[in-house]
Design a protein around this motif. Structure first.
Motif, PDB file in Angstrom:
ATOM      1  N   TRP A  33      -0.134   4.253   2.634  1.00 28.33           N
ATOM      2  CA  TRP A  33       0.022   4.086   4.089  1.00 28.33           C
ATOM      3  C   TRP A  33       1.093   3.012   4.318  1.00 28.33           C
ATOM      4  O   TRP A  33       0.772   1.854   4.577  1.00 28.33           O
ATOM      5  CB  TRP A  33      -1.310   3.703   4.728  1.00 28.33           C
ATOM      6  CG  TRP A  33      -1.350   3.961   6.217  1.00 28.33           C
ATOM      7  CD1 TRP A  33      -1.266   3.049   7.217  1.00 28.33           C
ATOM      8  CD2 TRP A  33      -1.471   5.239   6.856  1.00 28.33           C
ATOM      9  NE1 TRP A  33      -1.325   3.662   8.445  1.00 28.33           N
ATOM     10  CE2 TRP A  33      -1.458   5.006   8.263  1.00 28.33           C
ATOM     11  CE3 TRP A  33      -1.583   6.554   6.393  1.00 28.33           C
ATOM     12  CZ2 TRP A  33      -1.558   6.049   9.187  1.00 28.33           C
ATOM     13  CZ3 TRP A  33      -1.690   7.570   7.323  1.00 28.33           C
ATOM     14  CH2 TRP A  33      -1.680   7.321   8.704  1.00 28.33           C
ATOM     15  N   TRP A  53       1.168  -0.106   6.715  1.00 31.17           N
ATOM     16  CA  TRP A  53       0.412  -1.334   6.457  1.00 31.17           C
ATOM     17  C   TRP A  53       1.265  -2.395   5.770  1.00 31.17           C
ATOM     18  O   TRP A  53       0.861  -3.549   5.694  1.00 31.17           O
ATOM     19  CB  TRP A  53      -0.823  -1.021   5.621  1.00 31.17           C
ATOM     20  CG  TRP A  53      -1.955  -0.466   6.424  1.00 31.17           C
ATOM     21  CD1 TRP A  53      -2.076  -0.430   7.785  1.00 31.17           C
ATOM     22  CD2 TRP A  53      -3.151   0.134   5.914  1.00 31.17           C
ATOM     23  NE1 TRP A  53      -3.261   0.151   8.159  1.00 31.17           N
ATOM     24  CE2 TRP A  53      -3.942   0.515   7.026  1.00 31.17           C
ATOM     25  CE3 TRP A  53      -3.617   0.399   4.633  1.00 31.17           C
ATOM     26  CZ2 TRP A  53      -5.170   1.129   6.893  1.00 31.17           C
ATOM     27  CZ3 TRP A  53      -4.856   1.015   4.497  1.00 31.17           C
ATOM     28  CH2 TRP A  53      -5.631   1.378   5.607  1.00 31.17           C
ATOM     29  N   ASN A  95       0.850  -1.177   0.000  1.00 31.16           N
ATOM     30  CA  ASN A  95       0.000   0.000   0.000  1.00 31.16           C
ATOM     31  C   ASN A  95       0.891   1.234   0.000  1.00 31.16           C
ATOM     32  O   ASN A  95       1.482   1.573   1.034  1.00 31.16           O
ATOM     33  CB  ASN A  95      -0.921  -0.003   1.218  1.00 31.16           C
ATOM     34  CG  ASN A  95      -1.969   1.092   1.134  1.00 31.16           C
ATOM     35  OD1 ASN A  95      -1.656   2.256   0.880  1.00 31.16           O
ATOM     36  ND2 ASN A  95      -3.229   0.729   1.335  1.00 31.16           N
ATOM     37  N   ALA A 131      -4.226   6.111  14.145  1.00 31.97           N
ATOM     38  CA  ALA A 131      -4.016   6.394  12.725  1.00 31.97           C
ATOM     39  C   ALA A 131      -4.192   7.881  12.421  1.00 31.97           C
ATOM     40  O   ALA A 131      -3.366   8.488  11.725  1.00 31.97           O
ATOM     41  CB  ALA A 131      -4.970   5.565  11.882  1.00 31.97           C
ATOM     42  N   TRP A 147      -8.584   4.217  15.876  1.00 31.27           N
ATOM     43  CA  TRP A 147      -8.772   5.304  14.911  1.00 31.27           C
ATOM     44  C   TRP A 147      -7.890   6.498  15.267  1.00 31.27           C
ATOM     45  O   TRP A 147      -7.323   7.137  14.380  1.00 31.27           O
ATOM     46  CB  TRP A 147     -10.241   5.718  14.870  1.00 31.27           C
ATOM     47  CG  TRP A 147     -11.160   4.633  14.380  1.00 31.27           C
ATOM     48  CD1 TRP A 147     -10.840   3.602  13.526  1.00 31.27           C
ATOM     49  CD2 TRP A 147     -12.535   4.454  14.723  1.00 31.27           C
ATOM     50  NE1 TRP A 147     -11.932   2.796  13.316  1.00 31.27           N
ATOM     51  CE2 TRP A 147     -12.993   3.286  14.029  1.00 31.27           C
ATOM     52  CE3 TRP A 147     -13.439   5.147  15.522  1.00 31.27           C
ATOM     53  CZ2 TRP A 147     -14.309   2.822  14.134  1.00 31.27           C
ATOM     54  CZ3 TRP A 147     -14.745   4.685  15.626  1.00 31.27           C
ATOM     55  CH2 TRP A 147     -15.167   3.541  14.938  1.00 31.27           C
ATOM     56  N   ARG A 151       1.177  -7.179  12.775  1.00 32.03           N
ATOM     57  CA  ARG A 151       0.966  -6.170  11.749  1.00 32.03           C
ATOM     58  C   ARG A 151       0.160  -5.023  12.340  1.00 32.03           C
ATOM     59  O   ARG A 151      -0.578  -5.197  13.316  1.00 32.03           O
ATOM     60  CB  ARG A 151       0.236  -6.763  10.541  1.00 32.03           C
ATOM     61  CG  ARG A 151      -1.208  -7.145  10.820  1.00 32.03           C
ATOM     62  CD  ARG A 151      -1.853  -7.795   9.615  1.00 32.03           C
ATOM     63  NE  ARG A 151      -3.291  -8.006   9.802  1.00 32.03           N
ATOM     64  CZ  ARG A 151      -4.041  -8.723   8.979  1.00 32.03           C
ATOM     65  NH1 ARG A 151      -3.488  -9.297   7.929  1.00 32.03           N
ATOM     66  NH2 ARG A 151      -5.343  -8.863   9.211  1.00 32.03           N
ATOM     67  N   ARG A 163      -5.643  -3.123  11.325  1.00 30.52           N
ATOM     68  CA  ARG A 163      -6.611  -2.707  10.318  1.00 30.52           C
ATOM     69  C   ARG A 163      -8.012  -2.915  10.892  1.00 30.52           C
ATOM     70  O   ARG A 163      -8.154  -3.411  12.003  1.00 30.52           O
ATOM     71  CB  ARG A 163      -6.434  -3.533   9.046  1.00 30.52           C
ATOM     72  CG  ARG A 163      -5.060  -3.365   8.375  1.00 30.52           C
ATOM     73  CD  ARG A 163      -4.781  -4.540   7.472  1.00 30.52           C
ATOM     74  NE  ARG A 163      -3.591  -4.412   6.676  1.00 30.52           N
ATOM     75  CZ  ARG A 163      -2.335  -4.566   7.118  1.00 30.52           C
ATOM     76  NH1 ARG A 163      -2.107  -4.837   8.405  1.00 30.52           N
ATOM     77  NH2 ARG A 163      -1.308  -4.444   6.302  1.00 30.52           N
ATOM     78  N   GLU A 164      -9.037  -2.578  10.110  1.00 31.60           N
ATOM     79  CA  GLU A 164     -10.404  -2.646  10.640  1.00 31.60           C
ATOM     80  C   GLU A 164     -10.760  -4.047  11.117  1.00 31.60           C
ATOM     81  O   GLU A 164     -11.312  -4.217  12.208  1.00 31.60           O
ATOM     82  CB  GLU A 164     -11.408  -2.188   9.592  1.00 31.60           C
ATOM     83  CG  GLU A 164     -12.841  -2.186  10.121  1.00 31.60           C
ATOM     84  CD  GLU A 164     -13.848  -1.660   9.110  1.00 31.60           C
ATOM     85  OE1 GLU A 164     -15.035  -1.588   9.447  1.00 31.60           O
ATOM     86  OE2 GLU A 164     -13.439  -1.315   7.988  1.00 31.60           O
ATOM     87  N   GLN A 165     -10.412  -5.070  10.322  1.00 29.50           N
ATOM     88  CA  GLN A 165     -10.772  -6.429  10.722  1.00 29.50           C
ATOM     89  C   GLN A 165     -10.018  -6.866  11.976  1.00 29.50           C
ATOM     90  O   GLN A 165     -10.539  -7.617  12.797  1.00 29.50           O
ATOM     91  CB  GLN A 165     -10.534  -7.423   9.570  1.00 29.50           C
ATOM     92  CG  GLN A 165      -9.089  -7.574   9.125  1.00 29.50           C
ATOM     93  CD  GLN A 165      -8.724  -6.640   7.977  1.00 29.50           C
ATOM     94  OE1 GLN A 165      -9.200  -5.510   7.912  1.00 29.50           O
ATOM     95  NE2 GLN A 165      -7.877  -7.126   7.080  1.00 29.50           N
ATOM     96  N   ASP A 166      -8.781  -6.380  12.120  1.00 31.30           N
ATOM     97  CA  ASP A 166      -8.014  -6.690  13.321  1.00 31.30           C
ATOM     98  C   ASP A 166      -8.638  -6.007  14.537  1.00 31.30           C
ATOM     99  O   ASP A 166      -8.719  -6.591  15.624  1.00 31.30           O
ATOM    100  CB  ASP A 166      -6.564  -6.214  13.183  1.00 31.30           C
ATOM    101  CG  ASP A 166      -5.866  -6.778  11.968  1.00 31.30           C
ATOM    102  OD1 ASP A 166      -5.989  -7.992  11.721  1.00 31.30           O
ATOM    103  OD2 ASP A 166      -5.193  -6.003  11.264  1.00 31.30           O
TER     104      ASP A 166
END
Length: 217
Positions: free
Chosen positions: A6, A9, A3, A71, A68, A21, A24-27
């Motif tokens: 960013w 990532w 990516n 980030a 959030w 890692r 991310r949203e799913q994490d």
């Protein structure tokens, strides 16, 4: 898949049993679910900020807001990097590393937690070693700091086993009582002599784009 927008990532840390890692949203959703199953005995509080005391749904919402904020507020002057920690396909906990004015101070602070069912397996040491490797060898840190309440023997044991040295103490408020908070630090030389450095850690995704994002190039 890389990516370019960013670079963080693209960073992956591998230790002998774990993969780490940036969240991310799913994490984030998986970590909320894991934390909801318990991190510590409710009678105890290992964190200065008692975020695990929050009732649902404030508990879940505050965790998502934390990710959030990490980030949204990242800058060369101040950053906090939350790493989701996996053993195979199972998420086991969170390991973060943070710094203020890192380009000048070259000092990082770490924090972490593990889901209750993954405690007592040595994962705490392994994931801390992974993020220390990233900080010292990929970002050029010169010092790492951490702390633990005096009765948090597991965290203190990790500090000692990795080569941290005692660095004073403080009395802080925890819930509604005073608590003794023990400070620890390690310099780059200490890390280079740590046996944990030799456990087999690899970091991928570190390049000029990442250094620019972190204010290092």
């Amino acid at each position: 898949m890389e990516n370019p927008n960013w670079p963080l990532w693209n960073v992956t840390i591998h230790t002998p049993r774990l993969k780490m890692r940036i969240v991310r949203e799913q994490d984030a959703l998986a970590l909320v679910e894991l934390a909801g199953k318990g991190i510590h005995d409710p009678a105890d509080m290992p964190f200065e900020d008692p975020w695990t005391d929050l009732p649902s749904p404030e508990f879940e919402q505050s965790m998502l807001q934390f990710f959030w904020r990490c980030a949204a507020n990242l800058s060369a002057q101040s950053w906090r990097l939350p790493f989701a920690v996996y053993r195979g396909s199972d998420i086991v906990g969170l390991q973060d590393v943070a710094a203020d004015d890192f380009g000048v101070r070259r000092c990082v602070i770490t924090g972490s937690w593990l889901g209750k069912s993954y405690q007592g397996m040595g994962f705490g040491k392994e994931m801390r070693a992974g993020v220390l490797n990233f900080a010292f060898e990929s970002l050029g840190a010169e010092r790492a700091e951490t702390c633990a309440f005096e009765e948090n023997h597991a965290s203190i044991g990790i500090n000692r086993s990795l080569g941290y040295q005692p660095n004073g103490e403080a009395v802080t408020r925890r819930r509604d009582t005073a608590a003794r908070d023990l400070k620890y630090s390690m310099n780059a030389s200490g890390w280079s002599h740590s046996t944990a450095r030799k456990m087999g850690i690899s970091v991928s995704g570190v390049d000029d784009a990442l250094h620019r994002q972190m204010g290092l190039a």
